[in-house]
Design a protein around this motif. Structure first.
Motif, PDB file in Angstrom:
ATOM      1  N   SER A 240       0.833  -1.209   0.000  1.00 42.10           N
ATOM      2  CA  SER A 240       0.000   0.000   0.000  1.00 42.10           C
ATOM      3  C   SER A 240       0.863   1.253   0.000  1.00 42.10           C
ATOM      4  O   SER A 240       2.054   1.214   0.342  1.00 42.10           O
ATOM      5  N   VAL A 241       0.183   2.368  -0.404  1.00 47.06           N
ATOM      6  CA  VAL A 241       0.783   3.713  -0.379  1.00 47.06           C
ATOM      7  C   VAL A 241      -0.244   4.663   0.251  1.00 47.06           C
ATOM      8  O   VAL A 241      -1.434   4.622  -0.111  1.00 47.06           O
ATOM      9  N   THR A 242       0.173   5.501   1.201  1.00 50.61           N
ATOM     10  CA  THR A 242      -0.723   6.445   1.864  1.00 50.61           C
ATOM     11  C   THR A 242      -0.410   7.858   1.393  1.00 50.61           C
ATOM     12  O   THR A 242       0.756   8.292   1.433  1.00 50.61           O
ATOM     13  N   LEU A 243      -1.481   8.572   0.892  1.00 47.48           N
ATOM     14  CA  LEU A 243      -1.358   9.957   0.431  1.00 47.48           C
ATOM     15  C   LEU A 243      -1.968  10.910   1.456  1.00 47.48           C
ATOM     16  O   LEU A 243      -2.956  10.570   2.127  1.00 47.48           O
ATOM     17  N   THR A 244      -1.382  12.082   1.537  1.00 47.43           N
ATOM     18  CA  THR A 244      -1.975  13.176   2.350  1.00 47.43           C
ATOM     19  C   THR A 244      -1.921  14.454   1.532  1.00 47.43           C
ATOM     20  O   THR A 244      -1.077  14.600   0.635  1.00 47.43           O
ATOM     21  N   TRP A 245      -2.868  15.382   1.821  1.00 44.16           N
ATOM     22  CA  TRP A 245      -2.911  16.673   1.138  1.00 44.16           C
ATOM     23  C   TRP A 245      -3.636  17.678   2.011  1.00 44.16           C
ATOM     24  O   TRP A 245      -4.243  17.336   3.041  1.00 44.16           O
ATOM     25  N   ASN A 246      -3.615  18.935   1.606  1.00 44.73           N
ATOM     26  CA  ASN A 246      -4.355  20.017   2.266  1.00 44.73           C
ATOM     27  C   ASN A 246      -5.448  20.511   1.321  1.00 44.73           C
ATOM     28  O   ASN A 246      -5.357  20.363   0.102  1.00 44.73           O
ATOM     29  N   LYS A 247      -6.490  21.148   1.922  1.00 46.92           N
ATOM     30  CA  LYS A 247      -7.618  21.653   1.131  1.00 46.92           C
ATOM     31  C   LYS A 247      -7.170  22.749   0.175  1.00 46.92           C
ATOM     32  O   LYS A 247      -6.151  23.407   0.406  1.00 46.92           O
ATOM     33  N   PRO A 248      -7.926  22.926  -0.921  1.00 43.06           N
ATOM     34  CA  PRO A 248      -7.578  24.023  -1.845  1.00 43.06           C
ATOM     35  C   PRO A 248      -7.707  25.384  -1.135  1.00 43.06           C
ATOM     36  O   PRO A 248      -8.344  25.513  -0.078  1.00 43.06           O
ATOM     37  N   GLU A 249      -7.086  26.378  -1.712  1.00 44.31           N
ATOM     38  CA  GLU A 249      -7.229  27.733  -1.171  1.00 44.31           C
ATOM     39  C   GLU A 249      -8.699  28.174  -1.252  1.00 44.31           C
ATOM     40  O   GLU A 249      -9.406  27.838  -2.212  1.00 44.31           O
ATOM     41  N   VAL A 250      -9.160  28.924  -0.252  1.00 43.01           N
ATOM     42  CA  VAL A 250     -10.573  29.339  -0.156  1.00 43.01           C
ATOM     43  C   VAL A 250     -10.897  30.319  -1.277  1.00 43.01           C
ATOM     44  O   VAL A 250     -10.161  31.280  -1.514  1.00 43.01           O
ATOM     45  N   GLN A 251     -12.013  30.018  -2.014  1.00 42.26           N
ATOM     46  CA  GLN A 251     -12.490  30.924  -3.057  1.00 42.26           C
ATOM     47  C   GLN A 251     -13.937  31.319  -2.733  1.00 42.26           C
ATOM     48  O   GLN A 251     -14.706  30.501  -2.224  1.00 42.26           O
ATOM     49  N   ASP A 252     -14.297  32.549  -3.028  1.00 43.56           N
ATOM     50  CA  ASP A 252     -15.634  33.059  -2.690  1.00 43.56           C
ATOM     51  C   ASP A 252     -16.715  32.218  -3.343  1.00 43.56           C
ATOM     52  O   ASP A 252     -16.717  31.991  -4.549  1.00 43.56           O
ATOM     53  N   GLY A 253     -17.634  31.719  -2.511  1.00 45.25           N
ATOM     54  CA  GLY A 253     -18.829  31.030  -3.004  1.00 45.25           C
ATOM     55  C   GLY A 253     -18.573  29.633  -3.510  1.00 45.25           C
ATOM     56  O   GLY A 253     -19.482  29.013  -4.078  1.00 45.25           O
ATOM     57  N   ILE A 254     -17.360  29.116  -3.361  1.00 49.14           N
ATOM     58  CA  ILE A 254     -17.069  27.764  -3.854  1.00 49.14           C
ATOM     59  C   ILE A 254     -16.713  26.904  -2.661  1.00 49.14           C
ATOM     60  O   ILE A 254     -15.739  27.160  -1.953  1.00 49.14           O
ATOM     61  N   ASP A 255     -17.568  25.872  -2.434  1.00 49.75           N
ATOM     62  CA  ASP A 255     -17.310  24.943  -1.341  1.00 49.75           C
ATOM     63  C   ASP A 255     -16.827  23.609  -1.900  1.00 49.75           C
ATOM     64  O   ASP A 255     -17.285  23.156  -2.947  1.00 49.75           O
ATOM     65  N   VAL A 256     -15.913  22.998  -1.123  1.00 51.42           N
ATOM     66  CA  VAL A 256     -15.431  21.655  -1.498  1.00 51.42           C
ATOM     67  C   VAL A 256     -16.410  20.634  -0.973  1.00 51.42           C
ATOM     68  O   VAL A 256     -16.731  20.596   0.216  1.00 51.42           O
ATOM     69  N   LYS A 257     -16.960  19.802  -1.895  1.00 48.16           N
ATOM     70  CA  LYS A 257     -17.925  18.782  -1.529  1.00 48.16           C
ATOM     71  C   LYS A 257     -17.283  17.405  -1.295  1.00 48.16           C
ATOM     72  O   LYS A 257     -17.936  16.499  -0.765  1.00 48.16           O
ATOM     73  N   GLY A 258     -16.004  17.252  -1.736  1.00 49.66           N
ATOM     74  CA  GLY A 258     -15.331  15.957  -1.557  1.00 49.66           C
ATOM     75  C   GLY A 258     -14.055  15.906  -2.405  1.00 49.66           C
ATOM     76  O   GLY A 258     -13.627  16.933  -2.990  1.00 49.66           O
ATOM     77  N   TYR A 259     -13.470  14.724  -2.465  1.00 57.56           N
ATOM     78  CA  TYR A 259     -12.217  14.547  -3.216  1.00 57.56           C
ATOM     79  C   TYR A 259     -12.311  13.252  -4.039  1.00 57.56           C
ATOM     80  O   TYR A 259     -12.963  12.285  -3.666  1.00 57.56           O
ATOM     81  N   GLU A 260     -11.625  13.303  -5.147  1.00 55.89           N
ATOM     82  CA  GLU A 260     -11.566  12.137  -6.035  1.00 55.89           C
ATOM     83  C   GLU A 260     -10.092  11.755  -6.244  1.00 55.89           C
ATOM     84  O   GLU A 260      -9.273  12.602  -6.609  1.00 55.89           O
TER      85      GLU A 260
END
Length: 798
Positions: free
Chosen positions: A408-428
């Motif tokens: 196995s391989v484990t990935l980590t990341w941080n959320k995208p930079e905040v943009q007005d009116g755009i919410d993150v609903k999930g990741y693919e």
């Protein structure tokens, strides 16, 4: 230039090639000095090919054409001068210049299966050692190859040559005077090898099949002229000739096929020497008039309030005819009914679907159409809303591999930079193998997750990974790892994979290569170390380690390479595994040393000899003793498997000459022989001869010498022995003196003189061309002198 030596300056040595001139000079202090020249202690009065010259204070000895007879130690005496010098006549191996030019400039050409005989006659002082080499390895006798040598020529015979005999050969002739190397080239021509495979099917339809192959790796020494193509229908026994192609074409198309029928194809190469064996194909099936296969799912290009634009790719399997267009269908997500989007097939691979309801999710699929009909439809596309486009989230930040193991391989990341009116609903999360360009979706994660573990990998499996943020406007741009990620290798202890091909004892002939390959496993990659007798390998040893195996190579084994070799594996944890094997280098033994003969017990002879130099490294060496009772008779074995340096022969007959030979042997063969130089004889009892002197003296009282049987001329072969005999009468018993060309032979070790009560013999051992000439025997006593002459002629050994 003529080699010169000035005797009065210092003791010097002159080396001169046989047939070249040489000169010795000496300067005295007074002009009236009459000098005397000596050779090997004997005064020189005349000598073939030698001129004495005096010019003022300079005395010269001039040799017009140096021969073996001129070699020796010379001394000049005159006045107060007495000095010495030596002349060595060099006679290196030589080969006729015309023959040498023909051998080196014109290659020898033979057909496969024929015999080849290369004969090199040579001249020079013996013994001459002749060796044949190919690819720097000396050739020995085997079932096909035989190397023969006589005193005047060497021959290489190959009974049935083939292509492996092609190459560069070298003949090395060596004696004490020098080395001559002759380079030869042998070309063997044969029919070509089969074309290189496999046979590939380049194109296949219901009416045609096109196959392709590669030229033969070996054309047999003659260019390929053409290829013959044949076909066999599966289930039948006969082959059908389809045609031929020129040598520049390595493909063939046949239209003699039936739909969905299976065939075998074979191809042969042809040159002027014949036809090669065939290269056969696997089973090849002709295509039928099938409809196309299913395309990949369509992709959503863009959306609006009442339209969605999709695109797709052509299917991999297009069927027996070209694609005429595509049928496009749609359905609402959650329903099972597919509705056509258009009434006729779409020729393009992109379509804008209108008249959709706002806020409803739709799925799409396509099917290819050809002359055989409509093929299988694709899987559904991703569902999409008919709505005006909205902005997608930005890229995720700091994507990296936080950990990995063997599966196995484990990935980590941080959320995208905040943009007005755009919410993150999930990741693919998507991945693709290193050897592929297609991305595959692995996971869809909720917005709270910023890590993912990709499992089910093989040890050391490499792949690319990327992550997208999902929003109401669809997925954002992906963030991709900069390099290939991979599962860690499984930890495996180092282990040598020893099987039946790896021997614990190797017996190698000197000059042959030593090649030992040992497979191993271990993860991480273990450190491989080779040792010889516990020490680092010698500089000529080559070690290569790759792809789970390590190899030791010594290109030409020497006796010093015998010993214990050890290969050792080690890892970072300190684990070790070793394997050792013995290498014994052997060769045909060196000849035994000088032979000595003694009569320790009456009517016996004890043969002793110096040991062969090979005894010190070959424990299996033994000796064979042979004898013969004439100079040219056959050798008969007296003893074999003798492990010391002594043998006693008990059946000796008095008055008979015996010659003895000793040969050293081991498992690889026999050495050159060591022979006695002079014959061995046990004289008969003196009582048997008492009456002869009385009769001789009684009959020949006070008689001058006379020859009862004169000398006669002889013609003998080079290398054999010559016996000259005569019978002399007179009283007192005459003194016998032998001469060659006027030179006294009394002190010359190359001649053996006997006088048995008036029967006088001169034995010339191993005659050479220099022994040719006039021989004279002088018989003298107080009453007078008598002479008898004969000529000795020498002919070469053919």
């Amino acid at each position: 230039s003529v080699p010169r030596c000035y005797l009065n300056k210092q003791l010097a040595t002159v080396r001169v090639l046989k047939g070249d001139p040489a000169e010795l000079s000496c300067t005295v202090s007074k002009d009236n000095v009459t000098g005397t020249w000596f050779k090997d202690g004997l005064k020189l009065t005349s000598m073939d090919g030698v001129v004495f010259e005096k010019k003022g204070l300079v005395h010269k000895l001039i040799i017009n054409k140096a021969e073996d007879i001129h070699a020796g130690k010379y001394r000049f005496e005159g006045g107060d001068v007495k000095t010495e010098a030596s002349i060595f006549v060099e006679d290196p191996p030589q080969v006729d210049k015309v023959l040498l030019k023909n051998l080196t400039n014109v290659p020898t050409v033979a057909k496969a299966g024929e015999g080849v005989k290369l004969r090199i006659p040579f001249e020079g002082r013996g013994p001459i050692r002749a060796a044949w080499l190919k690819d720097r390895m000396e050739l020995g006798n085997d079932t096909r190859i035989r190397v023969d040598k006589t005193d005047t020529c060497t021959t290489l015979c190959i009974s049935s040559c083939d292509r492996r005999d092609c190459g560069d050969y070298k003949v090395r002739l060596k004696n004490d005077s020098g080395v001559l190397e002759i380079n030869l080239k042998l070309m063997v021509i044969d029919k070509p090898q089969p074309p290189a495979g496999p046979i590939k099917v380049v194109e296949r339809s219901a009416n045609n099949i096109t196959i392709q192959w590669k030229p033969p790796k070996d054309d047999g020494g003659k260019p390929v002229q053409r290829y013959l193509v044949e076909r066999q229908q599966v289930g039948r026994n006969d082959w059908e000739a389809l045609g031929e192609t020129p040598r520049s074409c390595t493909s063939f198309t046949t239209s003699k096929v039936e739909e969905e029928m299976s065939y075998y194809f074979r191809v042969r190469a042809v040159n002027t020497e014949g036809v090669s064996n065939a290269l056969e194909s696997e089973e090849v099936k002709a295509a039928g008039k099938a409809s196309p296969g299913a395309p990949d799912p369509p992709e959503i290009i863009s959306t609006s309030r009442d339209t969605i634009t999709i695109s797709w790719k052509a299917p991999c399997k297009t069927g027996a005819s070209q694609i005429l267009g595509y049928v496009v269908q749609k359905r609402k997500k959650g329903t099972v009914t597919w509705l056509p989007v258009t009434n006729v097939p779409v020729k393009d691979k992109k379509l804008k679907v209108p008249s959709l309801k706002k806020g409803v999710q739709y799925e799409f699929r396509v099917a290819a159409v050809n002359a055989a009909g409509t093929g299988q439809p694709s899987d559904p596309s991703e569902p999409a809303f008919a709505q005006d486009p909205t902005k997608s989230p930005g890229q995720v930040q700091d994507l990296k591999v936080s950990s990995s193991d063997s599966t196995s391989v484990t990935l980590t990341w941080n959320k995208p930079e905040v943009q007005d009116g755009i919410d993150v609903k999930g990741y693919e999360v998507e991945m693709r193998p290193c050897n592929s360009l297609s991305w595959t979706k692995c996971f869809t994660l909720p917005a709270e997750s910023t890590s993912c573990r990709v499992q089910g990998l093989q040890p050391r499996e490499k792949l690319f990974l990327r992550v997208r943020a999902l929003g109401d406007g669809g997925p954002g741009e992906p963030s991709e790892l900069e390099a290939c990620a991979g599962a860690a290798a499984a930890v495996v202890s180092p282990r040598l994979l020893i099987d039946d091909t790896v021997k614990s004892f190797l017996l190698i002939k000197a000059g042959n290569p030593i090649r030992v390959k040992i497979p191993f496993e271990g993860s991480p990659e273990p450190v491989v170390t080779w040792l010889k007798d516990g020490l680092p390998l010698p500089s000529q040893a080559v070690v290569s380690t790759e792809d789970g195996s390590t190899q030791l190579l010594l290109r030409a084994a020497e006796f010093s390479d015998s010993g214990t070799y050890t290969v050792q594996l080690g890892d970072e944890l300190g684990k070790r595994e070793t394997f050792s094997f013995q290498v014994q280098i052997a060769d045909i033994p060196q000849p035994p040393g000088a032979i000595r003969l003694e009569e320790n017990v009456p009517n016996t002879v004890t043969v002793t000899w110096d040991p062969s130099a090979s005894e010190q490294w070959d424990k299996n060496l033994y000796y064979t003793v042979l004898k013969r009772e004439s100079q040219k008779g056959l050798w008969h074995m007296l003893g074999d498997l003798i492990y010391n340096n002594k043998f006693t022969f008990t059946r000796v007959l008095p008055g008979r000459d015996y010659y003895f030979r000793v040969v050293a042997k081991n498992d690889l063969g026999a050495s050159d022989p060591s022979d006695t130089v002079q014959p061995w004889r046990i004289w008969k009892k003196k009582a048997e001869f008492r009456v002869k002197p009385q009769k001789y003296r009684g009959v020949n009282q006070n008689q001058p010498p006379r020859f009862l049987v004169p000398l006669r001329s002889h013609v003998v072969v080079t290398g054999s022995e010559c016996h000259m005999s005569c019978a002399v009468g007179g009283h007192p018993s005459p003194k016998i003196t032998w001469y060659k060309d006027g030179r006294d032979l009394s002190r010359d070790p190359n001649y053996f003189c006997t006088n048995d009560f008036g029967v006088c013999s001169l034995v010339v051992l191993g005659v050479t061309k220099q022994d040719e000439g006039e021989y004279m025997v002088e018989a003298s006593n107080e009453v007078g002198h008598a002479y008898s002459k004969a000529f000795l002629a020498i002919k070469g050994n053919s």
